[in-house]
Design a protein around this motif. Structure first.
Motif, short mmCIF file in Angstrom:
data_model
loop_
_atom_site.label_atom_id
_atom_site.label_comp_id
_atom_site.label_asym_id
_atom_site.label_seq_id
_atom_site.Cartn_x
_atom_site.Cartn_y
_atom_site.Cartn_z
N LEU A 1 0.87 -1.18 0.00
CA LEU A 1 0.00 0.00 0.00
C LEU A 1 0.90 1.23 0.00
N GLU A 2 1.01 1.88 -1.16
CA GLU A 2 1.90 3.03 -1.31
C GLU A 2 1.09 4.32 -1.12
N LEU A 3 1.31 5.00 -0.01
CA LEU A 3 0.55 6.20 0.34
C LEU A 3 1.27 7.45 -0.14
N PRO B 1 4.48 9.37 4.35
CA PRO B 1 4.65 8.48 5.50
C PRO B 1 3.91 8.97 6.73
N ALA B 2 3.51 10.25 6.74
CA ALA B 2 2.77 10.81 7.87
C ALA B 2 1.26 10.69 7.70
N SER C 1 5.52 4.71 1.13
CA SER C 1 5.04 6.01 0.66
C SER C 1 5.87 6.45 -0.52
N GLN C 2 5.32 7.38 -1.27
CA GLN C 2 6.03 7.89 -2.43
C GLN C 2 7.30 8.59 -1.99
N LEU D 1 5.50 15.96 12.97
CA LEU D 1 5.53 15.30 11.67
C LEU D 1 6.63 14.24 11.63
N GLN D 2 7.76 14.55 12.25
CA GLN D 2 8.85 13.57 12.29
C GLN D 2 8.44 12.36 13.13
N HIS D 3 7.69 12.59 14.19
CA HIS D 3 7.19 11.49 15.02
C HIS D 3 6.24 10.59 14.22
N MET D 4 5.58 11.17 13.20
CA MET D 4 4.67 10.42 12.34
C MET D 4 5.42 9.75 11.19
N LYS D 5 6.74 9.59 11.33
CA LYS D 5 7.60 8.85 10.41
C LYS D 5 7.95 9.62 9.14
N ALA D 6 7.77 10.92 9.13
CA ALA D 6 8.15 11.72 7.97
C ALA D 6 9.57 12.24 8.13
#
Length: 555
Positions: free
Chosen positions: A61-63, A66-67, A99-100, A147-152
């Motif tokens: 699943l490519e979103l 990543p956030a 993610s892209q 945002l970094q905590h959300m894996k971005a």
């Protein structure tokens, strides 16, 4: 789905095709809540594999980022739908999340002139305030780390060369910024976030520069820094709307803005100025953050509204600019956000002197605020809400234009076309499973089939299963829309009462021009000389009310 692979476990091709159709049909029921399209049409499904002998399905699943705040829900809903198929074994659905790449998503039309340092940056976010002292830099820094905590992958730049704040909020020990052989500056890094500020370039110094020189320095810091691959670059703009703001907008493509304010009347007036400035710069406003909005007593836990917000504030911003409660976040007065970092350092007795103390350096995890508390803290949850709204707004603005379409018809009617969801298409005939192994009961009967209990924020998983995307076309007389204008000339901003006299509006009034304004409204130039900024939500409400009034009673 062009690169989808189907493994049929050695059986015939016709059955493989039928199984694939069933899987794709189920996945088409999952609608992205922001892009308003199903995840198959959006191209999110990659590397689809089916093993009929094991009753297994796997795919990537490519979103868009990543956030993505609903990625867990996507997995839950997809798994539930596929396990409801008769031939799929429970626990045999494997979904990998990716993610892209920032570098690939950045390749948009007209991106040839992107400076080298920004070529791998996917989204640029401006954090602004029209007056100083509202906590803009605090919001910008904590937004970046959330945002970094959300894996971005995130970077932040302090664009205020007169009074840089980043080196104060993130007090790193450094002797300056080094360069690369290509002539770019290397950003500092703290806890996975890349940092750049004049306070790091010239530690302890200050800039006394005229406007053009200051703007040039900011441009150099933004475009001349080797940011590398980033999902988000947060720009902490200086207060006001001056040369630096214009320079940033002209030098790089800013994809969205966050406006920070406080509850006072003057600050909220400045919010409207900021909204209009970003509209002129073609930068959509993603979020308004009302900082220092209230105070919660630590003893009685009562919320006190210290600064009484003017009445009808949110309603007016929603009517005129489309800034509804989902794009408006209130942060409290909290000493954890306001105490300078130096004051939070622990102390130890100086050796040999029982009465003297000296500060200890903070361990790396003690700043900024969002790194000091757990995810159950109410203020942390507010920053999470801000980050989720920003991430969703940016993805929606790039990957799908879901704004309603508004036009005039030949009979003085205004046509409003609204993207919506419609029921899913009929299911294909089930594939033959007589030769397959025994399949476990997946609980496909009864109420709640395919539902999940997972949620992110206020979004329920059921919102992802709303069928296929469609459109709703509404017609409303142009004069009805003109009378619904909510501008200061037509509505008293303090009482909310109508000032416009209906008899002053000609019965044959029409819209001469209709121009999109950001992501949330249109500017309508009327034939009577008036100009309205009308939020899509208001247009939809007016059109649906007219439709209800025209419907025969009893229907």
């Amino acid at each position: 789905m062009d690169d989808a692979l189907v493994d049929g476990g050695g059986e015939g091709q016709p059955r493989d095709d039928r199984l694939r159709e069933e899987v794709v049909h189920e996945l088409k029921k999952v609608i992205d809540p922001d892009l308003k399209k199903d995840i198959v049409t959006l191209g999110f499904i990659k590397n689809l594999k089916i093993d009929f002998t094991k009753g297994a399905v796997s795919f990537t699943l490519e979103l868009t980022t990543p956030a993505c705040p609903v990625k867990d829900q996507f997995v839950q809903v997809c798994t539930s739908l596929l396990e409801a198929l008769e031939w799929v074994t429970a626990g045999s659905v494997q979904i990998d999340i990716t993610s892209q790449k920032a570098s690939s998503s950045r390749q948009q039309p007209g991106s040839e002139g992107i400076p080298p340092g920004l070529r791998q940056v996917s989204f640029i976010i401006a954090v602004a305030s029209c007056k100083g002292g509202v906590g803009k830099s605090t919001v910008a820094v904590n937004l970046a780390y959330t945002l970094q905590h959300m894996k971005a992958k995130v970077g932040i730049i302090d664009a205020d060369v007169y009074g840089p704040s980043l080196s104060y909020l993130i007090p790193l020990q450094c002797d300056g910024v080094r360069g690369t052989p290509d002539g770019l500056m290397v950003p500092l890094e703290h806890r996975g976030v890349k940092l750049m500020s004049y306070g790091f370039i010239k530690p302890g110094d200050y800039a006394a520069l005229r406007g053009p020189l200051a703007s040039g320095m900011v441009r150099q810091m933004i475009t001349g820094t080797a940011w590398g691959e980033l999902d988000y670059l947060v720009i902490d703009l200086p207060p006001g709307t001056g040369d630096i703001h214009m320079t940033v907008a002209q030098s790089v493509r800013v994809h969205g803005a966050v406006i920070v304010t406080t509850p006072q009347q003057l600050s909220l007036v400045d919010v409207e100025k900021g909204l209009r400035v970003f509209d002129q710069l073609k930068i959509p406003t993603l979020m308004v953050v009302e900082n220092m909005s209230y105070f919660t007593c630590g003893t009685c836990h009562t919320r006190h509204e210290i600064f009484q917000r003017p009445p009808h504030t949110i309603a007016r911003l929603q009517d005129e600019y489309g800034i509804d409660r989902t794009h408006w976040c209130r942060l409290p007065i909290d000493q954890r956000l306001t105490v300078p970092q130096e004051a939070t350092h622990t102390q130890q007795r100086r050796e040999g002197d029982d009465d003297a103390y000296e500060p200890l350096e903070c361990p790396p995890a003690t700043f900024p605020f969002v790194l000091t508390v757990d995810s159950h803290d109410p203020v942390w949850e507010s920053f999470r809400q801000i980050a989720e709204t920003v991430a969703r707004g940016l993805s929606a603005s790039r990957f799908a234009d879901n704004r309603p379409r508004v036009r005039m018809t030949d009979d003085m009617m205004m046509e409003v076309t609204i993207p919506c969801a419609s029921p899913p298409p009929p299911a294909p005939p089930p594939a033959a499973v007589s030769n397959g192994p025994a399949v476990a009961d997946n609980g496909t009967s009864g109420e709640g089939q395919g539902a999940t209990n997972g949620h992110v924020g206020a979004l329920e998983a059921s919102e992802l299963m709303s069928g296929v995307a469609g459109e709703d076309v509404l017609l409303v007389p142009a004069r009805t829309v003109r009378l619904a204008c909510r501008c200061a000339e037509c509505i008293d901003e303090f009482t909310g009462k109508a000032k416009l006299q209906p008899w002053r509006v000609p019965r044959d009034v029409v819209a001469d021009r209709i121009n999109p304004t950001g992501n949330y409204a249109v500017t309508i130039h009327w034939s009577d000389g008036h100009e309205s900024i009308m939020a899509y939500a208001v247009l939809e409400r007016v059109a649906r009310k007219h439709a209800d009034q025209q419907r025969p009673k009893g229907d």
